[in-house]
Design a protein around this motif. Structure first.
Motif, PDB file in Angstrom:
ATOM      1  N   UNK A  93     -14.919   9.582   9.094  1.00 51.76           N
ATOM      2  CA  UNK A  93     -15.124   8.788  10.306  1.00 51.76           C
ATOM      3  C   UNK A  93     -14.630   9.566  11.534  1.00 51.76           C
ATOM      4  N   UNK A  94     -13.453  10.194  11.404  1.00 51.86           N
ATOM      5  CA  UNK A  94     -12.917  10.976  12.541  1.00 51.86           C
ATOM      6  C   UNK A  94     -13.913  12.059  12.951  1.00 51.86           C
ATOM      7  N   UNK A  95     -14.523  12.706  11.960  1.00 50.96           N
ATOM      8  CA  UNK A  95     -15.462  13.790  12.280  1.00 50.96           C
ATOM      9  C   UNK A  95     -16.742  13.230  12.917  1.00 50.96           C
ATOM     10  N   UNK A  96     -17.177  12.048  12.454  1.00 54.28           N
ATOM     11  CA  UNK A  96     -18.353  11.415  13.063  1.00 54.28           C
ATOM     12  C   UNK A  96     -18.079  11.074  14.521  1.00 54.28           C
ATOM     13  N   UNK A  97     -16.889  10.520  14.776  1.00 57.64           N
ATOM     14  CA  UNK A  97     -16.533  10.161  16.158  1.00 57.64           C
ATOM     15  C   UNK A  97     -16.468  11.427  17.015  1.00 57.64           C
ATOM     16  N   UNK A  98     -15.886  12.500  16.451  1.00 54.18           N
ATOM     17  CA  UNK A  98     -15.795  13.757  17.207  1.00 54.18           C
ATOM     18  C   UNK A  98     -17.202  14.213  17.602  1.00 54.18           C
ATOM     19  N   UNK A  99     -18.122  14.192  16.658  1.00 58.45           N
ATOM     20  CA  UNK A  99     -19.490  14.644  16.971  1.00 58.45           C
ATOM     21  C   UNK A  99     -20.117  13.736  18.031  1.00 58.45           C
ATOM     22  N   UNK A 100     -19.888  12.421  17.891  1.00 58.93           N
ATOM     23  CA  UNK A 100     -20.406  11.467  18.874  1.00 58.93           C
ATOM     24  C   UNK A 100     -19.913  11.773  20.276  1.00 58.93           C
TER      25      UNK A 100
END
Ligand SMILES: CC(C)(COP(=O)(O)OP(=O)(O)OC[C@H]1O[C@@H](n2cnc3c(N)ncnc32)[C@H](O)[C@@H]1OP(=O)(O)O)[C@@H](O)C(=O)NCCC(=O)NCCS
Length: 381
Positions: free
Chosen positions: A149-156
């Protein structure tokens, strides 16, 4: 999570997160100095011109009173939004919160990074001494889904690096604990390390330097109300040198220069967040910069502990005892202005030999260690 509306009515999710984070820090380090408070956590959730924090929770509703997620408003990441403060529905009150993720981004400095702080519920938390291979599968899966989830938010948010600080017991090998396995299995490397030091004020009272003790150097002290205008150029130069010279491992340097506006913006965020501070700025007779030391405390923190968050000396003034003196003057000011403070903590890179010599010389002792895990998402996408 929606931003807090006030500081007096935190919802269950916020209270649980702070409790679980503090429990883990105490179990890991054996100390309470790094613990946070609900109020300080809520202050961090307020957006500012410098920083944005986003808070996520893994929520499991009571099957008897399920949450109708589709009726909740949607947040900016397409996830249901639940309140951080104010009234909450019964089914949020009775829900189980399994994990909490705080994602922070700096608006001006470090435009590539997202910092992630991951906390799991006590039911999932292995004892600090648990061998990495003995961690229950459910914990391992939960933590990995939160790192995803942290990586998804970072990409977002257009961030290509994710970093996360973990506390370690005093003297521990950073690779021996559960979190290390979780981050390294997910492709993270140790980018930086810091050690936390503490000093008891009462033991050092005889060594405090008074502001009148430094010949040829002007001592300026100011509080959270802000740096006097005429000292802003000196302060900006000292903050630029600090960003350049404080060891940061592989975390990289910020190339965003300090300006008067940026200082004022940081000061306002600290005031709005209810932080108080003691700032000691040394200059020569022409008000050119010599050294700076800053001590801060959140109004909800344990009143007997304050943090020395920054000490820096201009390169041309180093190795003259100034670094030691500016820290001592700041302690003297704490003794004068915040008499309830009993101990002062600080954090520094273990390879910062100058600061290590100063802290040892001033009687500070190491109480815990921490390491920062980092992953470059560009390298793996
Ligand atoms: C760390 C720093 C504040 C030291 O300032 P300073 O004015 O040189 O410190 P002092 O003169 O009081 O040093 C006291 C003792 O520390 C030791 N010391 C200082 N710098 C050192 C260095 N680079 N390497 C090894 N020992 C050092 C020495 O024993 C020195 O005494 P000596 O010069 O008589 O031998 C300065 O180097 C600095 O600003 N560094 C960048 C910012 C930073 O790292 N801040 C700490 C993180 S918050």
């Amino acid at each position: 999570m929606s931003p807090p509306q006030d500081y007096t009515s935190p919802t269950t999710v916020v209270i649980n997160r702070v409790l679980m984070a503090n429990l883990e820090i105490q179990e890991t380090t054996g100390h309470t100095e790094q613990c946070t408070t609900v109020e300080a956590f809520l202050a961090a959730l307020q957006p500012s011109p410098e920083h944005r924090n986003y808070f996520f929770a893994d929520v499991h509703p009571d099957p008897e009173s399920p949450i109708n997620f589709s009726q909740l408003p949607q947040g900016e990441f397409g996830l249901p939004l639940i309140p951080a403060t104010g009234p909450e529905s019964d089914n949020l009150l009775t829900a189980d919160y399994h994990a909490f993720l705080l994602c922070g981004v700096s608006v001006q400095a470090y435009p590539d990074q997202l910092s992630a702080s991951l906390v799991v519920d006590a039911n999932y938390l292995p004892a600090p001494a648990t061998l990495a291979e003995d961690v229950p599968g459910a914990t391992y899966d939960l933590v990995h889904s939160m790192i995803d989830l942290a990586e998804t938010i970072a990409r977002n948010l257009g961030r290509s690096q994710v970093t996360s600080w973990c506390y370690l017991g005093n003297g521990d090998n950073p690779f021996a604990n559960f979190w290390s396995r979780a981050w390294s299995d997910h492709g993270y490397i140790v980018a930086h390390r810091e050690d936390q030091y503490l000093v008891e004020m009462s033991e050092n009272s005889s060594e405090l330097v008074s502001p009148a003790d430094l010949a040829g150097i002007k001592v300026h002290c100011y509080d959270e109300a802000g740096c006097p205008d005429y000292l802003l150029p000196a302060l900006c130069q000292l903050l630029d040198i600090a960003e350049r010279d404080i060891p940061a491992g592989d975390l990289g340097l910020s190339d965003t220069a300090w300006t008067s506006d940026r200082v004022r913006s940081e000061e306002k965020s600290a005031q709005d967040g209810n932080y108080r501070s003691i700032n000691v700025l040394l200059t020569n007779e022409q008000n050119q910069p010599v050294a700076l030391s800053q001590i801060s405390q959140h109004h909800s923190d344990m009143p007997e502990v304050a943090s020395q968050v920054l000490t820096v000396v201009m390169p041309e003034w180093r190795r003259n005892g100034i670094g030691t003196a500016v820290k001592r003057i700041a302690w003297h000011q704490v003794r004068e202005l915040w008499p309830q403070v009993r101990s002062i903590g600080t954090s520094m890179a273990p390879d910062n030999s100058g600061m290590l010599a100063i802290n040892n010389g001033l009687g500070m002792t190491r109480v815990s260690r921490s390491c920062c895990w980092m992953k470059d998402l560009k390298a793996v996408s």
